[in-house]
Scaffold this motif. Sequence first.
Motif, short mmCIF file in Angstrom:
data_model
loop_
_atom_site.label_atom_id
_atom_site.label_comp_id
_atom_site.label_asym_id
_atom_site.label_seq_id
_atom_site.Cartn_x
_atom_site.Cartn_y
_atom_site.Cartn_z
N GLU A 138 28.93 -14.22 -0.13
CA GLU A 138 29.80 -13.25 0.56
C GLU A 138 29.46 -11.81 0.20
N THR A 142 28.42 -8.97 2.96
CA THR A 142 29.19 -7.73 3.17
C THR A 142 28.36 -6.50 2.78
N GLY A 230 30.34 -15.77 8.61
CA GLY A 230 30.75 -14.44 8.12
C GLY A 230 29.64 -13.40 8.19
N ASN A 231 28.53 -13.77 8.83
CA ASN A 231 27.36 -12.89 8.81
C ASN A 231 27.13 -12.29 10.21
#
Length: 267
Positions: A138, A142, A230-231
């Motif tokens: 993560e 981010t 999440g990418n």
Amino acid sequence: MKIGIDAGGTLIKVAYTNGDLPEFIKFPISRLQYVASWISEFSNAKICITGGKAALLKTYMNQKAVDIVEFEATSSGVSYLLARNDIPVKAFILTNVGTGTSIHYINKGEHQRVGGTGVGGGTIMGLSKLLTGITDYETIVTTASKGARDRIDLKVSHIYEGSEPPIPGDLTASNFGNIAILASEGQLTKEELLASVVGLVGETVATVSVLAAGQSGLTSIVFVGSSFIGNDLLKEVVQRYTVLRGALPMFIENGEYSGAIGCLLYL
Ligand code: ADP
């Protein structure tokens, strides 16, 4: 209870159902033994497993399980997800960006592996660690989303400075190839380095997929795999580069669970 499991190089993806819509859960591969004991709580479950770590997982299990070929599981899972999302495409290239990347040709029921590349989600993890020391997924994702790539990557327009390039100037001429700037400017930030790693992987995956699509006379490319979790930066790079090179990219919700869903459908 029915349980479909895709035990891959990095993550274990599980799809399970009691007759309703499937539910999904994932575990890191380091928790293989834990997953075996978690499954053992469902004593009457029908279980199907796929993936490179399927055989190892079975050694920790005390229940019976069938295993099926990963590519078959993935393509049947993807067809299910496309139908569920009302996406009517029948002939397409399926690119699974997992630890590595594999590419398949799918046309109605027929499917065939057409190739792949070792550049994939594992490359993001490995190069990120080597370049910045960051190992947490993560944090990598981010941090990468805040970086710019122009001090690291060389674009076609950089080379054709002041003249009209024969191919779109926005294409990357050389990932990590902006040597003049790299040599003369100061420290690069973690954000810049990680954005460029994601750029390298996304552009490679998109380019190889577009070539596979061209070879098969297709334009639609469905991208799945946990590397997109999440990418958004990776999605954007793949989307933009696929379009720039003349094909039609598609991403499906829960696509990373295709292999596990394919297992579930087999039961
Ligand atoms: P495999 O089937 O080979 O395990 P996946 O489709 O699960 O492949 O994708 C693995 C990739 O997903 C990793 O290399 C990494 O880029 C990304 N990823 C997503 N979530 C995580 C996570 N929580 N931990 C590690 N890697 C993750």
